[in-house]
Design a protein around this motif. Structure first.
Motif, PDB file in Angstrom:
ATOM      1  N   LEU A   9       0.827  -1.204   0.000  1.00 33.97           N
ATOM      2  CA  LEU A   9       0.000   0.000   0.000  1.00 33.97           C
ATOM      3  C   LEU A   9       0.864   1.258   0.000  1.00 33.97           C
ATOM      4  CD1 LEU A   9      -2.884   1.133   0.118  1.00 33.97           C
ATOM      5  CD2 LEU A   9      -2.686   1.091   2.606  1.00 33.97           C
ATOM      6  N   VAL A  10       1.923   1.253   0.805  1.00 37.08           N
ATOM      7  CA  VAL A  10       2.833   2.408   0.844  1.00 37.08           C
ATOM      8  C   VAL A  10       3.508   2.594  -0.510  1.00 37.08           C
ATOM      9  CG1 VAL A  10       4.982   3.269   1.869  1.00 37.08           C
ATOM     10  CG2 VAL A  10       3.198   2.327   3.339  1.00 37.08           C
ATOM     11  N   VAL A  11       3.975   1.501  -1.112  1.00 33.88           N
ATOM     12  CA  VAL A  11       4.610   1.593  -2.431  1.00 33.88           C
ATOM     13  C   VAL A  11       3.630   2.136  -3.461  1.00 33.88           C
ATOM     14  CG1 VAL A  11       5.549   0.204  -4.336  1.00 33.88           C
ATOM     15  CG2 VAL A  11       6.352  -0.177  -2.018  1.00 33.88           C
ATOM     16  N   THR A  12       2.403   1.670  -3.433  1.00 36.29           N
ATOM     17  CA  THR A  12       1.395   2.135  -4.392  1.00 36.29           C
ATOM     18  C   THR A  12       1.120   3.618  -4.214  1.00 36.29           C
ATOM     19  OG1 THR A  12       0.397  -0.063  -4.419  1.00 36.29           O
ATOM     20  CG2 THR A  12      -0.944   1.760  -5.240  1.00 36.29           C
ATOM     21  N   LEU A  13       0.957   4.068  -2.982  1.00 38.84           N
ATOM     22  CA  LEU A  13       0.681   5.490  -2.735  1.00 38.84           C
ATOM     23  C   LEU A  13       1.852   6.379  -3.134  1.00 38.84           C
ATOM     24  CD1 LEU A  13      -1.223   5.251   0.677  1.00 38.84           C
ATOM     25  CD2 LEU A  13      -2.173   5.689  -1.604  1.00 38.84           C
ATOM     26  N   VAL A  14       3.059   5.959  -2.800  1.00 43.74           N
ATOM     27  CA  VAL A  14       4.238   6.753  -3.185  1.00 43.74           C
ATOM     28  C   VAL A  14       4.374   6.787  -4.710  1.00 43.74           C
ATOM     29  CG1 VAL A  14       6.768   6.820  -3.100  1.00 43.74           C
ATOM     30  CG2 VAL A  14       5.464   6.424  -1.012  1.00 43.74           C
ATOM     31  N   ALA A  15       4.127   5.660  -5.365  1.00 49.84           N
ATOM     32  CA  ALA A  15       4.219   5.611  -6.824  1.00 49.84           C
ATOM     33  C   ALA A  15       3.173   6.509  -7.487  1.00 49.84           C
ATOM     34  CB  ALA A  15       4.062   4.174  -7.310  1.00 49.84           C
ATOM     35  N   LEU A  16       1.968   6.525  -6.945  1.00 50.11           N
ATOM     36  CA  LEU A  16       0.933   7.397  -7.507  1.00 50.11           C
ATOM     37  C   LEU A  16       1.280   8.873  -7.293  1.00 50.11           C
ATOM     38  CD1 LEU A  16      -2.289   5.401  -6.574  1.00 50.11           C
ATOM     39  CD2 LEU A  16      -1.210   5.638  -8.826  1.00 50.11           C
ATOM     40  N   ALA A  17       1.854   9.200  -6.138  1.00 48.72           N
ATOM     41  CA  ALA A  17       2.302  10.570  -5.901  1.00 48.72           C
ATOM     42  C   ALA A  17       3.429  10.941  -6.872  1.00 48.72           C
ATOM     43  CB  ALA A  17       2.762  10.733  -4.452  1.00 48.72           C
ATOM     44  N   TYR A  18       4.309   9.982  -7.152  1.00 45.99           N
ATOM     45  CA  TYR A  18       5.393  10.200  -8.107  1.00 45.99           C
ATOM     46  C   TYR A  18       4.843  10.458  -9.508  1.00 45.99           C
ATOM     47  CZ  TYR A  18       9.727   9.174 -10.644  1.00 45.99           C
ATOM     48  OH  TYR A  18      10.819   9.239 -11.458  1.00 45.99           O
ATOM     49  N   VAL A  19       3.860   9.682  -9.918  1.00 48.09           N
ATOM     50  CA  VAL A  19       3.236   9.889 -11.230  1.00 48.09           C
ATOM     51  C   VAL A  19       2.555  11.255 -11.272  1.00 48.09           C
ATOM     52  CG1 VAL A  19       1.384   9.094 -12.761  1.00 48.09           C
ATOM     53  CG2 VAL A  19       2.955   7.448 -11.759  1.00 48.09           C
ATOM     54  N   ALA A  20       1.864  11.619 -10.204  1.00 49.16           N
ATOM     55  CA  ALA A  20       1.192  12.918 -10.170  1.00 49.16           C
ATOM     56  C   ALA A  20       2.203  14.056 -10.271  1.00 49.16           C
ATOM     57  CB  ALA A  20       0.363  13.048  -8.883  1.00 49.16           C
ATOM     58  N   SER A  21       3.343  13.916  -9.596  1.00 51.31           N
ATOM     59  CA  SER A  21       4.353  14.975  -9.690  1.00 51.31           C
ATOM     60  C   SER A  21       5.014  14.989 -11.062  1.00 51.31           C
ATOM     61  CB  SER A  21       5.401  14.822  -8.580  1.00 51.31           C
ATOM     62  OG  SER A  21       6.160  13.655  -8.775  1.00 51.31           O
ATOM     63  N   ALA A  22       5.136  13.831 -11.703  1.00 56.00           N
ATOM     64  CA  ALA A  22       5.732  13.780 -13.039  1.00 56.00           C
ATOM     65  C   ALA A  22       4.850  14.476 -14.069  1.00 56.00           C
ATOM     66  CB  ALA A  22       5.976  12.333 -13.448  1.00 56.00           C
ATOM     67  N   THR A  23       3.541  14.487 -13.853  1.00 53.89           N
ATOM     68  CA  THR A  23       2.662  15.162 -14.805  1.00 53.89           C
ATOM     69  C   THR A  23       2.815  16.678 -14.741  1.00 53.89           C
ATOM     70  OG1 THR A  23       0.818  15.210 -13.239  1.00 53.89           O
ATOM     71  CG2 THR A  23       0.962  13.307 -14.724  1.00 53.89           C
ATOM     72  N   LEU A  42       6.167   6.268 -16.632  1.00 58.29           N
ATOM     73  CA  LEU A  42       6.296   4.832 -16.845  1.00 58.29           C
ATOM     74  C   LEU A  42       6.853   4.137 -15.597  1.00 58.29           C
ATOM     75  CD1 LEU A  42       6.104   2.489 -18.900  1.00 58.29           C
ATOM     76  CD2 LEU A  42       8.448   3.022 -19.544  1.00 58.29           C
ATOM     77  N   VAL A  43       7.890   4.699 -15.002  1.00 49.96           N
ATOM     78  CA  VAL A  43       8.477   4.115 -13.792  1.00 49.96           C
ATOM     79  C   VAL A  43       7.457   4.099 -12.656  1.00 49.96           C
ATOM     80  CG1 VAL A  43      10.227   4.476 -11.998  1.00 49.96           C
ATOM     81  CG2 VAL A  43      10.855   4.669 -14.399  1.00 49.96           C
ATOM     82  N   GLY A  44       6.755   5.208 -12.457  1.00 49.91           N
ATOM     83  CA  GLY A  44       5.748   5.272 -11.403  1.00 49.91           C
ATOM     84  C   GLY A  44       4.598   4.305 -11.627  1.00 49.91           C
ATOM     85  N   CYS A  50       3.304  -2.945  -9.234  1.00 50.10           N
ATOM     86  CA  CYS A  50       3.991  -3.901  -8.353  1.00 50.10           C
ATOM     87  C   CYS A  50       3.478  -3.794  -6.920  1.00 50.10           C
ATOM     88  CB  CYS A  50       5.497  -3.662  -8.400  1.00 50.10           C
ATOM     89  SG  CYS A  50       6.235  -4.099  -9.984  1.00 50.10           S
ATOM     90  N   GLY A  51       3.223  -2.568  -6.450  1.00 51.70           N
ATOM     91  CA  GLY A  51       2.663  -2.396  -5.110  1.00 51.70           C
ATOM     92  C   GLY A  51       1.297  -3.034  -4.982  1.00 51.70           C
ATOM     93  N   LEU A  52       0.475  -2.896  -6.010  1.00 47.81           N
ATOM     94  CA  LEU A  52      -0.852  -3.529  -5.988  1.00 47.81           C
ATOM     95  C   LEU A  52      -0.757  -5.056  -5.990  1.00 47.81           C
ATOM     96  CD1 LEU A  52      -2.926  -1.260  -8.395  1.00 47.81           C
ATOM     97  CD2 LEU A  52      -3.188  -1.518  -5.920  1.00 47.81           C
TER      98      LEU A  52
END
Length: 146
Positions: A9-23, A42-44, A50-52
């Motif tokens: 869950l932590v990995v998924t949330l951090v990855a989604l925040a990373y994607v949001a910042s990349a936009t 793509l990385v996010g 993977c987190g899911l």
């Protein structure tokens, strides 16, 4: 199993925040067709997937590493954070050689081979990035002729 789900869950949330910042990355009018946003998104996205997977299919009996392994991981994180901060003032070659040598020593445990690996990786990666891929890297600090 609960520890895996929390981690996923932590990995998924951090990855989604990373994607949001990349936009939010600004592009210039002379950007290439792919643009600077594509790789971070793509990385996010892969990290979120993977987190899911970890949340939905946790390991029934996870094995946690020992203190020695956790210490080595902490040392690696410290080296990589220091590397990121050292790149701008010291150029590419010196911090890359030091970081690669330290990480190589952690893998192999032989000082001489780690030093050779660090220097070889530094020079090899600089050559690839600067001359083959055409990136504008500063090799050495200005005081040393960079």
């Amino acid at each position: 199993m609960i520890s895996d789900r929390i981690f996923g869950l932590v990995v998924t949330l951090v990855a989604l925040a990373y994607v949001a910042s990349a936009t939010q990355i600004q592009t210039s009018f002379m950007a290439d067709p792919v643009g600077p946003k594509t790789f971070p998104i793509l990385v996010g996205s892969v990290a979120a997937f993977c987190g899911l997977v970890v949340v939905l299919r946790p390991d029934p009996s996870p094995d946690w590493p020992g203190l020695k392994t956790l210490g080595a991981l902490a040392a690696s994180v410290i080296v990589l954070v220091g590397y990121a901060y050292a790149l701008k003032p010291l150029g590419f070659l010196i911090p890359t050689a030091i970081a690669a040598a330290i990480l190589s020593f952690q893998i192999g445990g032989h000082v001489g081979r780690a030093a050779v690996a660090g220097i070889g990786l530094s020079v090899g990666l600089f050559t690839i990035f600067k001359f083959i891929l055409g990136l504008s890297l500063v090799g050495l600090p200005a005081a040393l002729g960079g």
